[in-house]
Design an enzyme around this catalytic site. Sequence first.
Site, mmCIF file in Angstrom:
data_model
loop_
_atom_site.group_PDB
_atom_site.id
_atom_site.type_symbol
_atom_site.label_atom_id
_atom_site.label_comp_id
_atom_site.label_asym_id
_atom_site.label_seq_id
_atom_site.Cartn_x
_atom_site.Cartn_y
_atom_site.Cartn_z
ATOM 1 N N ARG A 144 0.808 -1.222 0.000
ATOM 2 C CA ARG A 144 0.000 0.000 0.000
ATOM 3 C C ARG A 144 0.841 1.272 0.000
ATOM 4 O O ARG A 144 0.555 2.191 -0.771
ATOM 5 C CB ARG A 144 -0.978 -0.021 1.178
ATOM 6 C CG ARG A 144 -2.258 -0.765 0.832
ATOM 7 C CD ARG A 144 -3.195 -0.917 2.000
ATOM 8 N NE ARG A 144 -4.427 -1.575 1.564
ATOM 9 C CZ ARG A 144 -5.247 -2.232 2.371
ATOM 10 N NH1 ARG A 144 -4.972 -2.316 3.665
ATOM 11 N NH2 ARG A 144 -6.338 -2.790 1.901
ATOM 12 N N GLU B 212 -6.237 -2.207 -4.380
ATOM 13 C CA GLU B 212 -5.586 -2.472 -3.091
ATOM 14 C C GLU B 212 -6.234 -1.678 -1.953
ATOM 15 O O GLU B 212 -5.577 -1.234 -1.015
ATOM 16 C CB GLU B 212 -4.077 -2.201 -3.167
ATOM 17 C CG GLU B 212 -3.358 -3.205 -4.060
ATOM 18 C CD GLU B 212 -1.855 -3.052 -4.041
ATOM 19 O OE1 GLU B 212 -1.304 -2.807 -2.958
ATOM 20 O OE2 GLU B 212 -1.237 -3.201 -5.107
#
Length: 383
Positions: free
Chosen positions: A236, A357
Amino acid sequence: MPVFSLEPDRAAWCEELRALAAERLRPLADKGEPGRVNRPLVAALGELGLIGRLFTSGALDLCLMRESLARVCTEAETALALQGLGAHPVAASGTAAQRERWLPEVTAGRAVAAFALSEPDAGSDAAALALAAEPDGPEGSGRWRLNGEKCWISNAPEADVLTVFARTTPGAGARGVTAFLVPADRAGLGGRPLDMLAPHAIGTVTFDAVPVTCDDVLGETDRGFRVAMRTLNLFRPSVGAFAVGMAQAALDATLAHTTGRRAFGGPLRDLQAVSHQVAEMATRTEAARLLVYAAASAYDEGAPDVPRRAAMAKLLATETAQFVVDAAVQLHGARALQRGHLLEHLYREVRAPRIYEGASEVQRTIIAKELYKDLDAAKEAGA
């Protein structure tokens, strides 16, 4: 390492990466077919040692690689990141046999990996996934059959190996998910490409009684969600780095354009409305960069607040990149909308990272949850 600056050797490495991207990777990317895996580009990333570095370096180096490549060649950045995303679960949770079989092939750029988590009805709510791993034989036999579909999977349907998350215990939410390593030649595996806004290799993966066994499990049975979150917590912040690289590319182009373009008797840069907008673009980009570096450093140091920091980094960086690229298009005018212009390319590329994501809304949920958890823990400790 101070989070507000890079050491000289790292700064020099970033310059080297940008030069490699321009000289070696950009020409290969330009020859690729839109919507298909660019295997020569993946192979070049392997030959340069960049894929292998994904599994031997920390989160900060991952971010620096993604930012540097994205600033010059988004296609190379994406190809690199997807190899890491698809194979990181193998490196982190795989057995010795799984690692020996696949990591050399992936790192060399000979095998393409995919991370198969999202489904038609389980995107941001990954714990709701429904791909069924149904027992194949007596209880405890360690054999299952996978039935269902994955959707919006990068490198599908062309990947050579997939990390697949399937439900082994119905009704158990995140606690009933298992990660499997599935070779693409496994019987019953299919799929089709999807035509997306940015023409990457993205598609569906279908499972028609695909056989898997305990030898294919990554980590532990019913603990696959940990495998997914371990991967996402690492990647991330680096999605944020990808976004920062795109924002910087848009800012670089804007600085050059507003210096060379004349209007109203002088260069655009002399107009206060323009210079103030450029200043805002630069300030937001730098703020996002620093938050990304801080989150990556926290991951590398094993800090307890990585989920919150990672979510903050992805949220701010992707939203910032959207703003900066849009502002750059506005300052360039109609030329930026022409097919083939750098900003036309970035405008299409920059939209997806706010969704994949974990969408921006999911990142805000994670941040708030972590903040309140810390508050409740502090109250309990003081009680």
